[in-house]
Design a protein around this motif. Structure first.
Motif, PDB file in Angstrom:
ATOM      1  N   VAL A  33       0.503 -23.834  -0.767  1.00 42.45           N
ATOM      2  CA  VAL A  33      -0.180 -23.364   0.207  1.00 42.45           C
ATOM      3  C   VAL A  33       0.412 -23.515   1.524  1.00 42.45           C
ATOM      4  O   VAL A  33       0.521 -22.421   2.356  1.00 42.45           O
ATOM      5  CB  VAL A  33      -1.298 -24.366   0.210  1.00 42.45           C
ATOM      6  N   LEU A  64       3.155 -20.480   1.527  1.00 44.61           N
ATOM      7  CA  LEU A  64       2.742 -19.054   1.818  1.00 44.61           C
ATOM      8  C   LEU A  64       2.166 -18.925   3.211  1.00 44.61           C
ATOM      9  O   LEU A  64       2.525 -17.921   4.005  1.00 44.61           O
ATOM     10  CB  LEU A  64       1.619 -19.101   0.864  1.00 44.61           C
ATOM     11  N   VAL A  65       1.486 -20.100   3.732  1.00 42.34           N
ATOM     12  CA  VAL A  65       1.058 -19.956   5.155  1.00 42.34           C
ATOM     13  C   VAL A  65       1.985 -19.873   6.173  1.00 42.34           C
ATOM     14  O   VAL A  65       2.179 -18.956   7.016  1.00 42.34           O
ATOM     15  CB  VAL A  65      -0.005 -20.923   5.532  1.00 42.34           C
ATOM     16  N   CYS A 118       3.686 -16.326   6.209  1.00 36.33           N
ATOM     17  CA  CYS A 118       3.040 -15.375   6.805  1.00 36.33           C
ATOM     18  C   CYS A 118       3.111 -15.670   8.520  1.00 36.33           C
ATOM     19  O   CYS A 118       3.616 -14.666   9.211  1.00 36.33           O
ATOM     20  CB  CYS A 118       1.545 -15.571   6.548  1.00 36.33           C
ATOM     21  N   LEU A 169       6.761 -14.661   9.786  1.00 35.38           N
ATOM     22  CA  LEU A 169       6.835 -13.151   9.694  1.00 35.38           C
ATOM     23  C   LEU A 169       6.145 -12.640  10.746  1.00 35.38           C
ATOM     24  O   LEU A 169       6.748 -11.865  11.464  1.00 35.38           O
ATOM     25  CB  LEU A 169       6.251 -12.787   8.462  1.00 35.38           C
ATOM     26  N   MET A 170       4.931 -13.440  11.182  1.00 37.41           N
ATOM     27  CA  MET A 170       4.180 -12.804  12.334  1.00 37.41           C
ATOM     28  C   MET A 170       4.984 -12.901  13.582  1.00 37.41           C
ATOM     29  O   MET A 170       5.174 -12.047  14.476  1.00 37.41           O
ATOM     30  CB  MET A 170       2.678 -13.333  12.516  1.00 37.41           C
ATOM     31  N   ASP A 196       7.934 -10.781  13.920  1.00 36.20           N
ATOM     32  CA  ASP A 196       7.653  -9.195  14.341  1.00 36.20           C
ATOM     33  C   ASP A 196       7.105  -9.034  15.719  1.00 36.20           C
ATOM     34  O   ASP A 196       7.555  -8.209  16.373  1.00 36.20           O
ATOM     35  CB  ASP A 196       6.475  -8.813  13.361  1.00 36.20           C
ATOM     36  N   THR A 197       6.665 -10.138  16.274  1.00 35.41           N
ATOM     37  CA  THR A 197       6.173 -10.310  17.499  1.00 35.41           C
ATOM     38  C   THR A 197       7.326 -10.297  18.532  1.00 35.41           C
ATOM     39  O   THR A 197       7.392  -9.684  19.497  1.00 35.41           O
ATOM     40  CB  THR A 197       5.204 -11.381  17.671  1.00 35.41           C
ATOM     41  N   VAL A 224      11.340  -5.866  10.821  1.00 35.27           N
ATOM     42  CA  VAL A 224      10.222  -5.549   9.873  1.00 35.27           C
ATOM     43  C   VAL A 224      10.261  -3.831   9.738  1.00 35.27           C
ATOM     44  O   VAL A 224       9.667  -3.388   8.966  1.00 35.27           O
ATOM     45  CB  VAL A 224       9.066  -6.029  10.290  1.00 35.27           C
ATOM     46  N   VAL A 259      11.835  -2.076   7.086  1.00 35.28           N
ATOM     47  CA  VAL A 259      10.859  -2.436   5.937  1.00 35.28           C
ATOM     48  C   VAL A 259       9.842  -1.553   5.847  1.00 35.28           C
ATOM     49  O   VAL A 259       9.361  -0.890   4.724  1.00 35.28           O
ATOM     50  CB  VAL A 259      10.470  -3.867   5.693  1.00 35.28           C
ATOM     51  N   ARG A 260       9.056  -1.579   7.071  1.00 37.34           N
ATOM     52  CA  ARG A 260       7.992  -0.415   7.242  1.00 37.34           C
ATOM     53  C   ARG A 260       8.436   0.998   6.780  1.00 37.34           C
ATOM     54  O   ARG A 260       7.510   1.716   6.043  1.00 37.34           O
ATOM     55  CB  ARG A 260       7.599  -0.719   8.641  1.00 37.34           C
ATOM     56  N   VAL A 305       8.817   1.046   3.068  1.00 39.52           N
ATOM     57  CA  VAL A 305       7.433   1.009   2.350  1.00 39.52           C
ATOM     58  C   VAL A 305       6.819   2.398   2.571  1.00 39.52           C
ATOM     59  O   VAL A 305       6.143   2.873   1.440  1.00 39.52           O
ATOM     60  CB  VAL A 305       6.568  -0.140   2.824  1.00 39.52           C
ATOM     61  N   MET A 335      -3.321 -16.751  -4.502  1.00 41.12           N
ATOM     62  CA  MET A 335      -2.673 -16.584  -3.141  1.00 41.12           C
ATOM     63  C   MET A 335      -1.367 -15.910  -3.240  1.00 41.12           C
ATOM     64  O   MET A 335      -0.994 -15.337  -2.185  1.00 41.12           O
ATOM     65  CB  MET A 335      -2.186 -18.236  -2.881  1.00 41.12           C
ATOM     66  N   LEU A 387      -0.743 -12.732  -0.883  1.00 42.98           N
ATOM     67  CA  LEU A 387       0.340 -12.490   0.124  1.00 42.98           C
ATOM     68  C   LEU A 387       1.082 -10.959  -0.268  1.00 42.98           C
ATOM     69  O   LEU A 387       1.448 -10.277   0.832  1.00 42.98           O
ATOM     70  CB  LEU A 387       1.673 -13.631  -0.244  1.00 42.98           C
ATOM     71  N   LEU A 400       2.484  -3.283   5.967  1.00 36.30           N
ATOM     72  CA  LEU A 400       3.454  -2.510   6.195  1.00 36.30           C
ATOM     73  C   LEU A 400       3.301  -1.046   5.854  1.00 36.30           C
ATOM     74  O   LEU A 400       3.913  -0.150   6.334  1.00 36.30           O
ATOM     75  CB  LEU A 400       4.669  -3.017   5.123  1.00 36.30           C
ATOM     76  N   VAL A 402       1.039  -6.423  13.787  1.00 35.21           N
ATOM     77  CA  VAL A 402       1.921  -7.200  13.375  1.00 35.21           C
ATOM     78  C   VAL A 402       2.046  -7.744  11.981  1.00 35.21           C
ATOM     79  O   VAL A 402       0.971  -8.021  11.529  1.00 35.21           O
ATOM     80  CB  VAL A 402       1.613  -8.506  14.375  1.00 35.21           C
ATOM     81  N   ALA A 403       3.142  -7.599  11.319  1.00 33.80           N
ATOM     82  CA  ALA A 403       3.169  -7.688  10.045  1.00 33.80           C
ATOM     83  C   ALA A 403       2.929  -9.165   9.659  1.00 33.80           C
ATOM     84  O   ALA A 403       3.474 -10.145  10.575  1.00 33.80           O
ATOM     85  CB  ALA A 403       4.634  -7.359   9.612  1.00 33.80           C
ATOM     86  N   GLY A 404       2.206  -9.633   8.647  1.00 32.10           N
ATOM     87  CA  GLY A 404       1.995 -10.754   8.317  1.00 32.10           C
ATOM     88  C   GLY A 404       0.593 -11.346   8.420  1.00 32.10           C
ATOM     89  O   GLY A 404      -0.033 -12.261   8.004  1.00 32.10           O
ATOM     90  N   ALA A 441      -1.667 -10.577   5.396  1.00 30.81           N
ATOM     91  CA  ALA A 441      -0.856 -11.390   4.313  1.00 30.81           C
ATOM     92  C   ALA A 441      -1.543 -12.792   4.597  1.00 30.81           C
ATOM     93  O   ALA A 441      -2.107 -13.403   3.467  1.00 30.81           O
ATOM     94  CB  ALA A 441       0.699 -11.451   4.545  1.00 30.81           C
ATOM     95  N   LEU A 442      -1.670 -13.272   5.708  1.00 32.70           N
ATOM     96  CA  LEU A 442      -1.837 -14.792   6.121  1.00 32.70           C
ATOM     97  C   LEU A 442      -3.690 -14.622   5.493  1.00 32.70           C
ATOM     98  O   LEU A 442      -4.076 -15.505   4.789  1.00 32.70           O
ATOM     99  CB  LEU A 442      -2.216 -15.300   7.425  1.00 32.70           C
ATOM    100  N   VAL A 455      -3.853 -14.585   1.841  1.00 35.81           N
ATOM    101  CA  VAL A 455      -3.649 -15.904   1.060  1.00 35.81           C
ATOM    102  C   VAL A 455      -4.815 -16.958   1.149  1.00 35.81           C
ATOM    103  O   VAL A 455      -5.054 -17.586   0.247  1.00 35.81           O
ATOM    104  CB  VAL A 455      -2.291 -16.438   1.952  1.00 35.81           C
TER     105      VAL A 455
END
Lengths: 325, 173
Positions: free
Chosen positions: A43, A46-47, A50, A53-54, A57-58, A66, A69-70, A73, B54, B58, B66, B73-75, B78-79, B82
């Protein structure tokens, strides 16, 4: 469900035993099937993934890692969106029939109201004629921007759950598109291109809350900034903040883009919408002008992307003089 | 077998994302569409448990973040997904067969998912329009997700159940 006995389930839970390392938690007498708590480490991992990543990216802004990658994709998913949209396009007309039925009723109401208004305004016919000439001038100026249009179709809408107003169109860099190009349709300004892949492009709609368009009121040439409210669909109005707070635009005044150098991101003179209401804030000494866009973003289909005349494109180009190339 | 499972889950997520963006948007209600990707993650959580859901959440969230036309904003998705996978995987196993529990899980997860997405946006300084419109979107999304549950969840859960490896083992025993 029926073919497994509770014993079998218990056995399966033990053999998998994902949660064993961190102490088995059980739901009452439940065997540990898939109802077990996941490991806390998973948990957290994974959190954290995320969250980082945020932040990544910010913080990075435009040079975000990113972004490639965008694009990657998009190269894969974009054509798939085009294919799916093309496959269901015939069936997509069916709900439009219902929509147009209700739209027609609304049209009747609107026309009746307009008729009554026109009857009462017959004395101001001369003023109206002048205004019409001005409007025609505006539309024709939009038509001969001296630039060409790449036609494209909308193949994907960003859902409102994402709180952004973006769409995918089925033309990309191979059709001569690039970031910060103006997107229009026959009603007026749609938005601007955010990023492109080789076959698709992402368009930021004017109604998005992150969209700011330099605009001027067609009647008074008063300048201001037009911001979206982030409400797609019905009621997707825009807020116009005038530079000179002393000016008050009249209701139904047309608002057009003011344009910038080389027409990027917005070409000049493209009609955006009409003024529907004016609110005054004494504290901030600014006026908030509500503008209803001409373009119905809920039912976008064919759009045109403004490109420099003579752009190399793999599809038909509508040239400035109206000819197809 | 493992490859088949991963492929099937990935295909379900991709198909859901494509339908959501390109097909369901035609019948969108105030721009809100049923969140099919979220329903896939919920189905995975109900059948396969939280850990699997989970990880799937993700991956699915990253796709939503994406793939065009996303511009946030990416993620963020995803959050949200999850957490949805975490919650859906915690539902008491005995209750999972019943339709009521499935609908309730979808309702809770839809509420959670959209709210978490909106909150991360507020935290990251997205220009949030107004609390009222956000609540409207959250409520509408909840309604649409619940309405679509009887159509979408049974086949998805059947698919994940067929692909569950431990079940096959248990059956042979």
């Amino acid at each position: 469900m029926a073919r497994t006995s509770p014993f079998a389930r218990r056995g399966s839970g033990r053999t998998r035993g994902l949660g064993r390392a961190r102490g088995d938690r059980r739901w009452g007498e439940q065997p540990l099937g898939s109802g077990q708590r996941p490991p806390t480490s998973l948990v957290v991992a994974l959190v954290m993934a995320c969250a980082s990543l945020m932040v990544l990216d910010t913080q990075a802004g435009d040079s975000s890692p990113v972004e490639p990658v965008r694009r990657a994709v998009g190269e894969v998913v974009g054509p798939a969106e085009s294919a799916v949209a093309a496959a269901v396009r015939p069936a997509a007309v069916v709900p439009q029939w219902f929509r147009s039925h209700s739209a027609l009723r609304a049209d009747v109401d609107a026309l009746e109201a307009e008729n009554a208004e026109l009857l009462s305004q017959v004395r101001t016919a001369g003023y109206d004629r002048n205004r019409l000439a001005e409007l025609e001038g505006l539309t024709s100026s939009a038509r001969d921007l001296g630039q060409a249009l790449v036609p494209a179709r909308v193949v994907g809408f960003g859902p409102s759950q994402s709180f952004t107003g973006t769409v995918t169109i089925d033309a990309g860099s191979s059709s001569g598109l690039g970031p910060d190009m103006t997107v229009v349709n026959d009603d007026g300004l749609v938005g601007r291109v955010l990023r492109v892949t080789s076959t698709t492009a992402t368009v930021l709609l004017v109604v998005d809350s992150g969209s700011t368009v330099g605009a001027r009121v067609g009647e008074s040439m008063e300048m201001g900034f037009l911001r979206g409210r982030g409400e797609a669909g019905e009621g997707g109005d825009l807020d116009l903040e005038l530079v000179d707070a002393a000016e008050t635009p009249a209701k139904d005044d047309t608002v057009v883009t003011w344009g910038s150098r080389d027409g990027s991101p917005y070409a000049a003179g493209i009609p955006i919408g009409r003024v529907t209401a004016v609110y005054e804030s004494l504290r901030e000494s600014t006026k908030r002008v509500v503008v209803e866009p001409f373009v119905d973003v809920g039912s976008l289909d064919v759009v045109g992307v403004v490109v420099p005349s003579g752009t190399e494109s793999d599809r038909g180009l509508v040239e400035a003089d109206g000819s197809l190339r | 077998m493992s490859a088949v499972r991963v492929l099937a889950a990935a295909a379900a997520v991709l198909l859901a994302a494509l339908l959501q963006v390109s097909v369901l948007s035609q019948v969108a209600w105030h721009g809100v569409v049923p969140n099919l990707v979220l329903l896939v993650v919920v189905a995975a959580g109900l059948v396969r448990g939280a850990s699997f859901a989970m990880v799937l959440g993700l991956a699915a969230g990253l796709l939503l973040d994406l793939a065009p036309p996303a511009d946030h904003v990416a993620g963020r998705w995803a959050l949200a997904l999850v957490l949805v996978g975490l919650v859906a995987g915690q539902v008491n196993r005995e209750a999972r067969g019943s339709a009521g529990a499935v609908v309730a899980t979808v309702a809770v997860c839809s509420l959670l998912g959209t709210t978490v997405f909106a909150l991360t946006g507020a935290l990251l300084g997205d220009p949030i329009t107004s609390v009222g419109s956000v609540l409207g979107v959250v409520g509408l999304a909840l309604l649409l997700d619940v309405v679509l549950t009887p159509l979408v969840l049974p086949p998805l859960m059947a698919m994940f159940r067929r692909l569950e490896p431990a079940r096959g083992l248990a059956w042979q025993r």
